[in-house]
Scaffold this motif. Sequence first.
Motif: not given
Length: 247
Positions: A1-3, A49-51, A172-174
């Motif tokens: 998702m996202g970036i 899961n990277l956790c 910054g904010f994306i």
Amino acid sequence: MGIGEAFAREFARRGHNLVLVARSREILQALGEELQQKRGVKVEVCAENLCDTESPGRIYEFCRLKRVDVATLVNCAGISCAGDFAEIPQKKLEEIVMVNVMATARLTRMFLSDMVARKQGSIINIASLGGLQGVPGLGLYSATKSFVMTLSEALHEELKETGVKVIAVCPGFINTGFFKHSGHSAANLRLPISGTDVVVKAAIRGLRHNRIRIFPTLIDNILVFSQRLVTRSVVIRLAGYFAAVKD
Ligand SMILES: NC(=O)c1ccc[n+]([C@@H]2O[C@H](COP(=O)([O-])OP(=O)(O)OC[C@H]3O[C@@H](n4cnc5c(N)ncnc54)[C@H](OP(=O)(O)O)[C@@H]3O)[C@@H](O)[C@H]2O)c1
């Protein structure tokens, strides 16, 4: 998702094969199928899961078994939790450190050795403008992004004779689901919100010019420069004002 999705789309557009990593297998598979069809690239999906402490090792092993030589590693997955540090649930605190710090360090360390042996490769670490100073209301998150930034700076210099590039991208904010996922109301932000394409373009340009830290927009660059003109306490208070976690 996202970036991360935006990076996947751009690399596919440029004809690169991909290994997509996140927890949501269905989302990765849907994106993978779309990019395979549209761009004719090969896409592998590695749901992890990277956790989980062992996940970077499994991701590395996945690539080895699939005979994938990773040319560019993008450490993009990142999480946050908006609010006072004292109120972050202990489990959430550990997850943020695991994903933002430990997974980034482990994956970088694992894939780096092969890149150095091949004398080529790139690591794009997604930090944040928030990593330039502590941000009230986002203290732990900003600390993890400082880690990403300083680790990348050191590696950039350590590896400069090896053919391997390491850069830190500091957006910054994306406009992504990040704020919703972090319990941070995007409506309160006191700076403009950019699209994900701005980050990807700046990262690729930064890599080409072998920059160490990349600040994607003009406003980001003005904010970075203006830090030299005011006291540290003003820098920190302004960062809290812009992020507006408490409003
Ligand atoms: N958005 C911004 O304003 C902004 C600004 C500066 C920096 N950044 C940084 O940019 C990076 C990407 O953020 P974004 O805005 O794209 O956020 P996002 O839309 O919330 O996407 C986060 C991505 O990370 C994956 N992820 C989260 N937890 C994970 C876990 N435990 N294991 C594996 N994958 C996990 C998510 O997939 P699953 O949920 O399926 O696992 C998702 O694909 C982060 O490092 C963030 O700190 C964002």
